[in-house]
Design an enzyme around this catalytic site. Structure first.
Site, mmCIF file in Angstrom:
data_model
loop_
_atom_site.group_PDB
_atom_site.id
_atom_site.type_symbol
_atom_site.label_atom_id
_atom_site.label_comp_id
_atom_site.label_asym_id
_atom_site.label_seq_id
_atom_site.Cartn_x
_atom_site.Cartn_y
_atom_site.Cartn_z
ATOM 1 N N GLU A 320 -5.059 -8.213 -5.562
ATOM 2 C CA GLU A 320 -3.614 -8.477 -5.545
ATOM 3 C C GLU A 320 -3.038 -8.515 -6.952
ATOM 4 O OE1 GLU A 320 -3.414 -12.063 -3.109
ATOM 5 O OE2 GLU A 320 -3.326 -10.813 -1.314
ATOM 6 N N ASP A 394 -7.726 -13.022 6.131
ATOM 7 C CA ASP A 394 -6.996 -13.951 5.270
ATOM 8 C C ASP A 394 -6.533 -15.205 6.019
ATOM 9 O OD1 ASP A 394 -5.692 -14.982 3.115
ATOM 10 O OD2 ASP A 394 -4.018 -13.588 3.155
ATOM 11 N N GLU A 422 -1.252 -22.134 5.636
ATOM 12 C CA GLU A 422 -0.340 -21.023 5.355
ATOM 13 C C GLU A 422 0.053 -20.259 6.619
ATOM 14 O OE1 GLU A 422 -2.046 -18.307 2.550
ATOM 15 O OE2 GLU A 422 -0.444 -16.832 2.773
#
Ligand code: BDP
Length: 735
Positions: A320, A394, A422
């Site tokens: 990323e 993820d 998240e």
């Protein structure tokens, strides 16, 4: 040696007189509340043994242990506790053979060997006061013994937890040791105090006022962590800022290290791979360049001069947009080993993350970590651990376990769990994560035959590795309740307990936590446990049932966005769900990306075909026709509708159960949870209705009869723009 004077905790006794109701219940005390024991039999039993403490020694850790024991017992017993140095009848004797003259004489060496460097032994000892006479009486002691001061502290917390849970004294003896060596929190905290994926306020680390100001909260953080056995904390975000390694900043880190040290907690930092360029004068960060290597060695020496027990580095590289060794055509092992060499002389370690994927969009993103890392097995230096997320994508509400577990027998693999939710409702949705953690830890990799669980990879026993670790991405911030909502505290707690012992059960951990945090009333415990134990599956059902993943809205990752298809394909939703007029799901069988090949041969058949695949991960592995029959007899489309509605129904059941507890727990926290559940119910409907309406445009099938109709048309959900507050959108329009 501890002074023989009797010390009475007058202040503590006075504080006890302040009625509990004078303080608003805001959750700050976490699970360390030490409310009085009201069961009279247990109280009498405890008072007889626990009113005196003999815990000599002046190390900072032993002082903390003594204070904690006195504080806990004062609270639980509701009476004075004395700290003494001479034996009389009925007392707790705690220490190591080196710090306590009594412990050394007790013949505990076999048990202490078993306890190891961080573990402890709890024993009940009966001593005849005047042997030989008919009038002889027995004196009873409870011994908490360890090989190290921190072992004593862990023993003290363990003992207090047992008393909080009203265990009878005869059940207290135990020999305990942690199964995993490094039990870490990873804070994704930025230097400006924002927290990536943080939903509990600002970062706890007030860098601007460090190193001078040390608020009590730092100590309370350390206490809470020590109470569950966490022994390390990575202070900075994996998306790292090189500034964390500047001399000024390191002095601030050293101040935190000083606060945490007595609690057995080491500090770690994230290392930005190109720091030699950003902070130094170098024009490269190539790990094989001698000037770069020298820069890191000098940096490590500088850190250890300030923090002699610095833990080491955590690194996110070539992922990323983060710089890394591949920028110089070097491998992850080259990068990790360079840093490992720099910290090795000081006893430091490097945790190198396997969450990598290239900037070129792949056929199947989830295959990349395995493909990049398995060829490197055996090439890492001994002080490197590779840190692997629990699943190959993820931190989704459900993913299969990461195929790297078990596939790198020569490399210590650390587990990385995400405690901050998240993708599971962030601060507001009640989702107890221990069942998720357990599902992964108990999963069988089959790499060395049946029973080769992920837990055995993580604790090193499967491949005989002694360096072991586990990390949890923290959910902690400056909110009074620490974690953004009361029930998120349970995830911090459960993470620590499972890091200590992955064999514990999710329900038992919930029970402990509930008794310590809410109430010891069995009916209340049962109700809260049932809310917690079903909560993660409820989220799976209203967000991503049947193995769906990554269909959340872009950026904030909070609400639904199965239509999201802009930008880099493997960051979109459509890349993952692949819905079309024939069906839905990602084909990872041999006819598709063949990701199943990354699992052990013995496991592959179970993932190979839709009818042999567990329905909980069906659409992760297969693209399945809308009319395919599920185990329930429903078609896939009808099953999807059923699951989404089931998820919402579960939240409503949680609301009803919680309402039934009004009056049995304090009003403040009851109301706080109540309002969070109302948000969760509304947003569960948002997820359900938006997602089903969107998938219906592909399935072209009606909703079966008997299910609640969506409140709005699809266009309403697709056009929602919710103001972002603390990373996550508050959407007042959905009702
Ligand atoms: C994703 C998060 C992102 C993290 C990344 C990581 O959305 O904020 O930086 O993982 O783990 O889950 O590096």
């Amino acid at each position: 040696m501890y002074s023989p004077t009797v010390v009475r905790y007058l202040l503590g006794a006075l504080l006890m007189l302040v009625p509990a109701c004078a303080r608003a219940e805001d959750g700050y005390d976490l699970w360390l509340r030490y409310r009085p024991v009201t069961d009279s039999t247990r109280l009498a039993e405890y008072r007889a043994l626990f009113s005196r403490i003999i815990l000599p020694g002046e190390s900072a850790t032993l002082r903390v242990a003594r204070e904690e024991l006195a504080r806990g017992l004062r609270g639980l017993l509701g009476s004075a506790v004395t700290i003494e140095s001479t034996s009389g009848s009925g007392a707790i004797i705690a220490g190591t053979p080196a710090t306590s003259p009594y412990i050394g004489r007790m013949g505990l060496s076999r048990e202490l060997d078993e306890a190891g460097p961080e573990g402890f032994v709890i024993r009940r000892i009966l001593v005849r006061a005047s042997s030989g006479t008919l009038a002889s009486s027995e004196m009873q002691y409870l011994v908490v013994a360890a090989n190290s001061d921190v072992g004593v502290l862990y023993g003290v917390f363990h003992l207090l937890r047992q008393l909080e849970n009203l265990r009878p004294i005869v059940q207290l003896p135990v020999v305990e040791h942690p199964r995993v060596g490094l039990r870490l929190l990873n804070h994704w905290d930025n230097l400006d105090r924002s927290v990536e994926r943080g939903y509990a306020g600002l970062s706890l680390w007030d860098w601007a006022s460090l190193p001078d100001s040390i608020p009590q909260r730092y100590r309370d953080y350390a206490r809470a962590n020590a109470s569950i056995g966490i022994n390390g904390t990575v202070l900075t975000n994996v998306n790292a800022n090189a500034r964390a390694l500047t001399p000024d900043h390191l002095r601030k880190v050293a101040a935190l290290a000083n606060v945490f040290r007595p609690y057995g907690i080491k500090v770690y930092l994230t290392a930005r791979f190109n720091a030699p360029m950003e902070l130094g004068v170098l024009t490269t960060a190539d790990p094989l360049d001698s000037a770069v290597r020298a820069w890191w060695k000098a940096k490590a020496d500088e850190i250890y001069r300030l923090i002699p027990d610095f833990g080491g580095f955590l690194v996110k590289a070539n992922s990323e947009g983060q710089p890394g060794p591949q920028d110089y055509k070097r491998t992850h092992a080259d990068g990790a080993n360079m840093l490992a060499e720099a910290v090795a002389p000081h006893g430091g370690i490097v945790m190198w993350r396997a969450f990598v994927y290239s900037s070129e969009v792949p056929v199947d993103r989830i295959k990349q970590a395995y493909d990049e890392f398995t060829p490197l097995d055996g090439t890492f230096l001994p002080n490197v651990l590779v840190q692997v997320k629990n699943g190959p994508l993820d931190f989704q509400p459900r993913e299969p376990f990461h195929p790297l577990f078990g596939a790198m027998p020569k490399t210590p693999l650390m587990m990385e769990f995400q405690v901050t939710k998240e993708y599971l409702g962030q601060d507001s949705h009640l989702a107890y994560l221990a069942p998720l953690f357990k599902e992964v830890l108990d999963a069988d990799t089959w790499r060395a035959g049946r029973g080769s669980t992920v837990a055995k990879v993580v604790d090193g026993s499967l491949h005989g590795l002694s360096r072991t670790g586990i990390a949890g991405v923290a959910n902690i911030g400056t909110d009074r309740d620490w974690t953004g909502s009361q029930f998120n505290q349970a995830n911090w707690y459960a993470y620590g307990r499972l890091a200590w012992n992955p064999a514990l059960s999710a329900a038992d951990i919930a029970d402990e936590w509930i008794r310590m945090t809410w109430s010891r009333d069995p009916a209340v415990v049962t109700t809260i446990r049932s809310i917690m134990m079903g909560s993660r599956e409820a989220v799976v059902n209203y967000m991503t049932p049947l193995g769906l993943v990554h269909i959340m809205a872009e950026g904030h990752h909070y609400g639904p966005g199965p239509w999201h298809s802009r930008g880099r394909p493997d960051w979109t939703s459509t890349y993952y769900h692949r819905a079309d007029s024939t069906g839905i799901g990602f084909d990872r069988s041999v006819t598709g990306s063949n990701a199943i090949e990354q699992y052990a041969p013995a496991l592959r058949p179970s993932f190979a075909r839709p009818d042999s695949t567990d329905e909980s991960v069906l659409l992760w592995f297969h693209h399945v026709g809308w009319d395919t029959r599920m185990r329930s007899g429903r078609t896939l489309w009808n099953e999807l509708v059923h699951r989404y509605h089931g998820g919402v129904d579960s939240v409503r059941a949680m609301q009803r159960a919680w309402s039934s507890l009004r009056g049995t727990v304090d009003n403040e926290r009851h109301a706080a949870v109540d309002s969070m559940l109302a948000i969760q119910e509304r947003e569960a409907r948002w997820w359900r209705d938006a997602t089903l309406l969107y998938f219906q445009t592909f399935s072209n099938r009606p909703f079966p009869p008997g299910y609640e109709a969506p409140a709005h048309p699809l266009s309403f959900y697709m056009n929602l723009r919710c103001p972002v507050d603390r990373n996550r959108p508050r959407c007042p329009d959905i009702q």
